[in-house]
Scaffold this motif. Sequence first.
Motif, PDB file in Angstrom:
ATOM      1  N   VAL A 108      -1.396   7.132   4.739  1.00  0.00           N
ATOM      2  CA  VAL A 108      -1.074   5.775   5.185  1.00  0.00           C
ATOM      3  C   VAL A 108      -0.326   5.850   6.516  1.00  0.00           C
ATOM      4  O   VAL A 108       0.821   6.274   6.565  1.00  0.00           O
ATOM      5  CB  VAL A 108      -0.209   5.046   4.130  1.00  0.00           C
ATOM      6  CG1 VAL A 108       0.163   3.655   4.606  1.00  0.00           C
ATOM      7  CG2 VAL A 108      -0.932   4.983   2.803  1.00  0.00           C
ATOM      8  N   ALA A 109      -0.992   5.471   7.590  1.00  0.00           N
ATOM      9  CA  ALA A 109      -0.415   5.393   8.936  1.00  0.00           C
ATOM     10  C   ALA A 109       0.435   6.612   9.288  1.00  0.00           C
ATOM     11  O   ALA A 109       1.639   6.494   9.488  1.00  0.00           O
ATOM     12  CB  ALA A 109       0.412   4.110   9.063  1.00  0.00           C
TER      13      ALA A 109
ATOM     14  N   MET B 168       0.827  -1.198   0.000  1.00  0.00           N
ATOM     15  CA  MET B 168       0.000   0.000   0.000  1.00  0.00           C
ATOM     16  C   MET B 168       0.871   1.261   0.000  1.00  0.00           C
ATOM     17  O   MET B 168       0.538   2.235  -0.677  1.00  0.00           O
ATOM     18  CB  MET B 168      -0.921  -0.040   1.230  1.00  0.00           C
ATOM     19  CG  MET B 168      -1.882   1.092   1.293  1.00  0.00           C
ATOM     20  SD  MET B 168      -3.128   0.939   0.019  1.00  0.00           S
ATOM     21  CE  MET B 168      -4.323   2.049   0.596  1.00  0.00           C
ATOM     22  N   HIS B 169       1.947   1.250   0.778  1.00  0.00           N
ATOM     23  CA  HIS B 169       2.850   2.395   0.847  1.00  0.00           C
ATOM     24  C   HIS B 169       3.404   2.750  -0.539  1.00  0.00           C
ATOM     25  O   HIS B 169       3.467   3.928  -0.903  1.00  0.00           O
ATOM     26  CB  HIS B 169       4.009   2.069   1.788  1.00  0.00           C
ATOM     27  CG  HIS B 169       4.113   2.964   2.969  1.00  0.00           C
ATOM     28  ND1 HIS B 169       3.101   3.763   3.426  1.00  0.00           N
ATOM     29  CD2 HIS B 169       5.158   3.181   3.813  1.00  0.00           C
ATOM     30  CE1 HIS B 169       3.492   4.427   4.489  1.00  0.00           C
ATOM     31  NE2 HIS B 169       4.739   4.084   4.750  1.00  0.00           N
ATOM     32  N   THR B 170       3.769   1.725  -1.287  1.00  0.00           N
ATOM     33  CA  THR B 170       4.359   1.935  -2.614  1.00  0.00           C
ATOM     34  C   THR B 170       3.356   2.571  -3.566  1.00  0.00           C
ATOM     35  O   THR B 170       3.706   3.488  -4.321  1.00  0.00           O
ATOM     36  CB  THR B 170       4.852   0.589  -3.200  1.00  0.00           C
ATOM     37  OG1 THR B 170       5.699  -0.041  -2.239  1.00  0.00           O
ATOM     38  CG2 THR B 170       5.604   0.795  -4.487  1.00  0.00           C
ATOM     39  N   VAL B 171       2.115   2.128  -3.521  1.00  0.00           N
ATOM     40  CA  VAL B 171       1.075   2.664  -4.397  1.00  0.00           C
ATOM     41  C   VAL B 171       0.797   4.131  -4.047  1.00  0.00           C
ATOM     42  O   VAL B 171       0.734   4.992  -4.938  1.00  0.00           O
ATOM     43  CB  VAL B 171      -0.218   1.818  -4.290  1.00  0.00           C
ATOM     44  CG1 VAL B 171      -1.353   2.473  -5.049  1.00  0.00           C
ATOM     45  CG2 VAL B 171       0.024   0.408  -4.799  1.00  0.00           C
ATOM     46  N   VAL B 172       0.666   4.425  -2.766  1.00  0.00           N
ATOM     47  CA  VAL B 172       0.401   5.798  -2.342  1.00  0.00           C
ATOM     48  C   VAL B 172       1.581   6.701  -2.697  1.00  0.00           C
ATOM     49  O   VAL B 172       1.396   7.828  -3.156  1.00  0.00           O
ATOM     50  CB  VAL B 172       0.069   5.857  -0.830  1.00  0.00           C
ATOM     51  CG1 VAL B 172       0.002   7.298  -0.350  1.00  0.00           C
ATOM     52  CG2 VAL B 172      -1.248   5.152  -0.560  1.00  0.00           C
ATOM     53  N   ASP B 173       2.808   6.214  -2.513  1.00  0.00           N
ATOM     54  CA  ASP B 173       3.993   7.001  -2.882  1.00  0.00           C
ATOM     55  C   ASP B 173       3.997   7.326  -4.374  1.00  0.00           C
ATOM     56  O   ASP B 173       4.357   8.435  -4.776  1.00  0.00           O
ATOM     57  CB  ASP B 173       5.273   6.269  -2.504  1.00  0.00           C
ATOM     58  CG  ASP B 173       5.563   6.327  -1.007  1.00  0.00           C
ATOM     59  OD1 ASP B 173       4.995   7.200  -0.321  1.00  0.00           O
ATOM     60  OD2 ASP B 173       6.364   5.492  -0.533  1.00  0.00           O
ATOM     61  N   ALA B 174       3.577   6.366  -5.180  1.00  0.00           N
ATOM     62  CA  ALA B 174       3.491   6.615  -6.626  1.00  0.00           C
ATOM     63  C   ALA B 174       2.440   7.677  -6.926  1.00  0.00           C
ATOM     64  O   ALA B 174       2.672   8.575  -7.747  1.00  0.00           O
ATOM     65  CB  ALA B 174       3.170   5.320  -7.367  1.00  0.00           C
ATOM     66  N   PHE B 175       1.289   7.581  -6.262  1.00  0.00           N
ATOM     67  CA  PHE B 175       0.243   8.596  -6.443  1.00  0.00           C
ATOM     68  C   PHE B 175       0.739   9.984  -6.031  1.00  0.00           C
ATOM     69  O   PHE B 175       0.478  10.978  -6.699  1.00  0.00           O
ATOM     70  CB  PHE B 175      -1.013   8.248  -5.650  1.00  0.00           C
ATOM     71  CG  PHE B 175      -1.820   7.102  -6.200  1.00  0.00           C
ATOM     72  CD1 PHE B 175      -1.743   6.738  -7.534  1.00  0.00           C
ATOM     73  CD2 PHE B 175      -2.676   6.392  -5.378  1.00  0.00           C
ATOM     74  CE1 PHE B 175      -2.490   5.696  -8.041  1.00  0.00           C
ATOM     75  CE2 PHE B 175      -3.434   5.350  -5.878  1.00  0.00           C
ATOM     76  CZ  PHE B 175      -3.337   4.992  -7.209  1.00  0.00           C
ATOM     77  N   VAL B 176       1.450  10.034  -4.903  1.00  0.00           N
ATOM     78  CA  VAL B 176       1.986  11.304  -4.421  1.00  0.00           C
ATOM     79  C   VAL B 176       2.915  11.905  -5.465  1.00  0.00           C
ATOM     80  O   VAL B 176       2.836  13.111  -5.767  1.00  0.00           O
ATOM     81  CB  VAL B 176       2.726  11.113  -3.066  1.00  0.00           C
ATOM     82  CG1 VAL B 176       3.558  12.333  -2.714  1.00  0.00           C
ATOM     83  CG2 VAL B 176       1.730  10.810  -1.956  1.00  0.00           C
ATOM     84  N   GLN B 177       3.776  11.103  -6.037  1.00  0.00           N
ATOM     85  CA  GLN B 177       4.710  11.586  -7.066  1.00  0.00           C
ATOM     86  C   GLN B 177       3.958  12.149  -8.275  1.00  0.00           C
ATOM     87  O   GLN B 177       4.309  13.209  -8.795  1.00  0.00           O
ATOM     88  CB  GLN B 177       5.638  10.449  -7.519  1.00  0.00           C
ATOM     89  CG  GLN B 177       6.544   9.920  -6.429  1.00  0.00           C
ATOM     90  CD  GLN B 177       7.667  10.873  -6.111  1.00  0.00           C
ATOM     91  OE1 GLN B 177       8.144  11.602  -6.965  1.00  0.00           O
ATOM     92  NE2 GLN B 177       8.093  10.876  -4.861  1.00  0.00           N
ATOM     93  N   VAL B 178       2.913  11.437  -8.695  1.00  0.00           N
ATOM     94  CA  VAL B 178       2.134  11.867  -9.859  1.00  0.00           C
ATOM     95  C   VAL B 178       1.413  13.185  -9.569  1.00  0.00           C
ATOM     96  O   VAL B 178       1.438  14.122 -10.379  1.00  0.00           O
ATOM     97  CB  VAL B 178       1.128  10.768 -10.288  1.00  0.00           C
ATOM     98  CG1 VAL B 178       0.148  11.297 -11.322  1.00  0.00           C
ATOM     99  CG2 VAL B 178       1.875   9.563 -10.843  1.00  0.00           C
TER     100      VAL B 178
END
Length: 135
Positions: A71-72, A1-11
């Motif tokens: 995320v947390a 989940m962290h990886t997906v959210v980090d990708a969204f944040v970058q976008v």
Amino acid sequence: MHTVVDAFVQVVEAAGAVIIFVGALVAVVGFARALPQRDPDAFVPVRLSLGRFLALGLEFQLASDVLRTAVAPSYEELGKLAAVAAIRTALNFFLAREIAEERRILDEKAEREETGGSGSAGGAASPGPRGSSPA
């Protein structure tokens, strides 16, 4: 989940940066076009346009900050988000207020010109002695 959210944040961050960059480019082009006119009113649409781009870009940047803490989050991250959100919200508020004021001024000027108000040369708004040099 962290990886997906980090990708969204970058976008989302990149989208905000692109919006602000495009707005700056549009403003530079508008400024270059308005500069030879040497009329202060010619710069108002440039400022309005740049203000809109900045406001939208700030919204995207704020969205990326919210995503980052989704995320947390720790109390420290929530505190940083609150501070950043407050600053960006204040910036957005003042940008929106200035855009509205500039828009109101433009609308009033357009209304005066449509009704044949005193905005033309030789009217009360432009006294004779100041108008001695070519504008």
